[in-house]
Design an enzyme around this catalytic site. Structure first.
Site, PDB file in Angstrom:
ATOM      1  N   TYR A   1      -5.532  -2.561   5.525  1.00  0.00           N
ATOM      2  CA  TYR A   1      -6.833  -3.108   5.936  1.00  0.00           C
ATOM      3  C   TYR A   1      -6.838  -4.633   5.918  1.00  0.00           C
ATOM      4  O   TYR A   1      -7.699  -5.253   6.538  1.00  0.00           O
ATOM      5  CB  TYR A   1      -7.948  -2.584   5.023  1.00  0.00           C
ATOM      6  CG  TYR A   1      -8.345  -1.161   5.333  1.00  0.00           C
ATOM      7  CD1 TYR A   1      -9.278  -0.875   6.323  1.00  0.00           C
ATOM      8  CD2 TYR A   1      -7.776  -0.095   4.651  1.00  0.00           C
ATOM      9  CE1 TYR A   1      -9.639   0.429   6.613  1.00  0.00           C
ATOM     10  CE2 TYR A   1      -8.124   1.210   4.932  1.00  0.00           C
ATOM     11  CZ  TYR A   1      -9.059   1.469   5.925  1.00  0.00           C
ATOM     12  OH  TYR A   1      -9.399   2.769   6.203  1.00  0.00           O
TER      13      TYR A   1
ATOM     14  N   ASN B   1     -17.227   6.345   2.971  1.00  0.00           N
ATOM     15  CA  ASN B   1     -17.103   4.909   3.210  1.00  0.00           C
ATOM     16  C   ASN B   1     -18.437   4.270   3.570  1.00  0.00           C
ATOM     17  O   ASN B   1     -19.311   4.939   4.105  1.00  0.00           O
ATOM     18  CB  ASN B   1     -16.098   4.665   4.345  1.00  0.00           C
ATOM     19  CG  ASN B   1     -14.664   4.766   3.877  1.00  0.00           C
ATOM     20  OD1 ASN B   1     -14.323   4.288   2.817  1.00  0.00           O
ATOM     21  ND2 ASN B   1     -13.825   5.410   4.683  1.00  0.00           N
TER      22      ASN B   1
END
Length: 421
Positions: free
Chosen positions: A244, A144
């Site tokens: 998210y 990420n």
């Protein structure tokens, strides 16, 4: 077939090994190399990996090394799952943005930018070394922020595909709610990494019947509870957002919650200590149940399926990946990296056509994609002004005084990782 895992000392790795062992017909790995500078962790996890393979009768070998060049030499695929700065850096990413009243999170907002700045130069260096030692290898990025990292890799001309476990996790949850096999569920998944919506849930394949209205009507409360968003919001949207999206749709509520409880980084750090103690048990020959709480659910299945398609195992398949836009979403530049369903084979992923995206979703996607463009520029060239511009462009920041305060904190907390800071 040889696969190398950079960041093989991660506590995630047994999840990956379990997938290799269970899905050996899909991806016949003969040699697996775990690469990590943390020698003590690497040996613990390497030992467990060998026991997992042995328990399941897998004939492949597992080797461990801290020598990146030797480890990736001759590999058919290289998986990246590293964390520059470790959990200590993650703890900072989740903490200092709260001082400005902003979400503290490791993949989005100011914390996500800090992670990108630390990570992109390291990943690009690794990729160049892979290109020298294994020029035909595919790079599969699970590191990420996946969208920005994949965009950096593709921009530098690497054979790279980004991978996230959000889509496969939702597929499995929807399959359970609908009481069908996961393979029967096809998601109309669209957006950017960690900014996606399921605009359709089809049974039987990309052209199957869309059962999303039935899913929301019959199981909307369960889906909303899992996302920690109001059922009324799902009804209004008519789609299922990634979890998210809660950072955007309920920003202030999330900030209050984060200020009242231990950080996720602290929870994971404690969990990792417990996992490493378990991994050191010579009697353990399967992934422990605790690993499911670590995150990354179904990562192994997604990684095996993707690697198999890229390396020619079982022919092409349709999978959710992070790849170049190339006109798929016409309101984004071609070199933007999007997360959508794609047909994947040995030549790489080709996104499937996406229906016109509702302005409610397209607007936020364009906004965050523009931020990612600025974030990548800051990661590649450095400089306080570039960092500040990226933060000003982020929809979770967007105000001059916040951007300035966050920039000061980001640079102060990341000096050891940013030579130009």
């Amino acid at each position: 077939m040889k696969l190398a895992v950079v960041g093989g000392g991660s506590t995630y790795t047994p999840e990956l090994i379990d997938g290799f062992a269970r899905m050996r017909d899909t991806l016949p790995v003969a040699e697996l190399v775990l690469i990590d500078p943390a020698a003590e962790r690497l040996e613990l996890i390497g030992g467990l990996a060998r026991r997992i393979l042995a328990r399941q009768g897998h004939p492949g070998t597992v080797t461990t090394t801290s020598d990146l060049d030797a480890g990736v030499a001759g590999a058919d695929a290289v998986l990246l799952q590293l964390r520059v700065g470790g959990q200590a850096a993650r703890l900072q990413d989740e903490t200092w943005p709260l001082e400005c009243g902003c979400v503290g999170q490791e993949t989005t907002g100011a914390g996500g930018l800090a992670k990108a700045l630390r990570t992109v130069p390291v990943v690009l260096d690794i990729a160049e070394r892979v290109r020298r030692s294994a020029p035909d290898a595919w790079i599969i990025d699970f590191t990420n922020p996946v969208g920005i990292v994949t965009r950096a890799l593709l921009g530098a001309g690497h054979k790279a595909v980004g991978l996230c476990n959000v889509a496969i996790g939702l597929q499995r949850k929807f399959a359970a709610l609908l009481d069908v096999a996961p393979a029967e569920v096809h998601l109309d998944h669209v957006g950017l990494n960690h900014l996606t919506w399921e605009t359709g849930v089809r049974l039987g394949g990309p052209d199957g019947t869309d059962v999303l209205p039935r899913l929301l009507a019959g199981h909307g409360d369960a889906v909303a509870a899992d996302l920690r968003l109001p059922r009324a919001l799902l009804n209004r949207l008519g789609v299922v957002p990634s979890y998210y999206l809660r950072y955007f749709y309920a920003h202030d509520e999330v900030v209050r919650e984060l200020g009242e409880k231990p950080s996720r980084a602290a929870e994971v750090a404690a969990m990792e200590k417990e996992l490493l103690a378990l991994y050191g048990d010579p009697a353990l020959d399967e992934k422990p149940a605790l690993l499911a709480k670590r995150g990354g659910a179904f990562y192994s299945e997604a990684a095996v399926d993707l690697a198999a398609a890229l390396l020619g195992g079982g022919g092409p398949s349709v999978q959710v990946v992070n790849t170049r836009n190339d006109g798929t979403l016409p309101f984004l530049p071609d070199d933007a990296v999007i997360e959508v369903q794609a047909r994947v084979d040995g030549s790489g992923p080709v996104p499937l056509p996406v229906p016109r995206l509702d302005p409610l979703f397209a607007g936020l996607t364009a906004h965050v994609s523009a931020y990612e463009d600025l974030a990548l520029d800051a990661a590649l060239r450095g400089g306080r002004e570039r960092v500040s511009k990226a933060l000003l462009a982020h929809p979770l920041v967007g105000q001059y005084d916040l951007a300035e305060g966050l920039t000061d904190r980001l640079l102060a907390h990341n000096k050891e990782h940013l030579p130009w800071a």
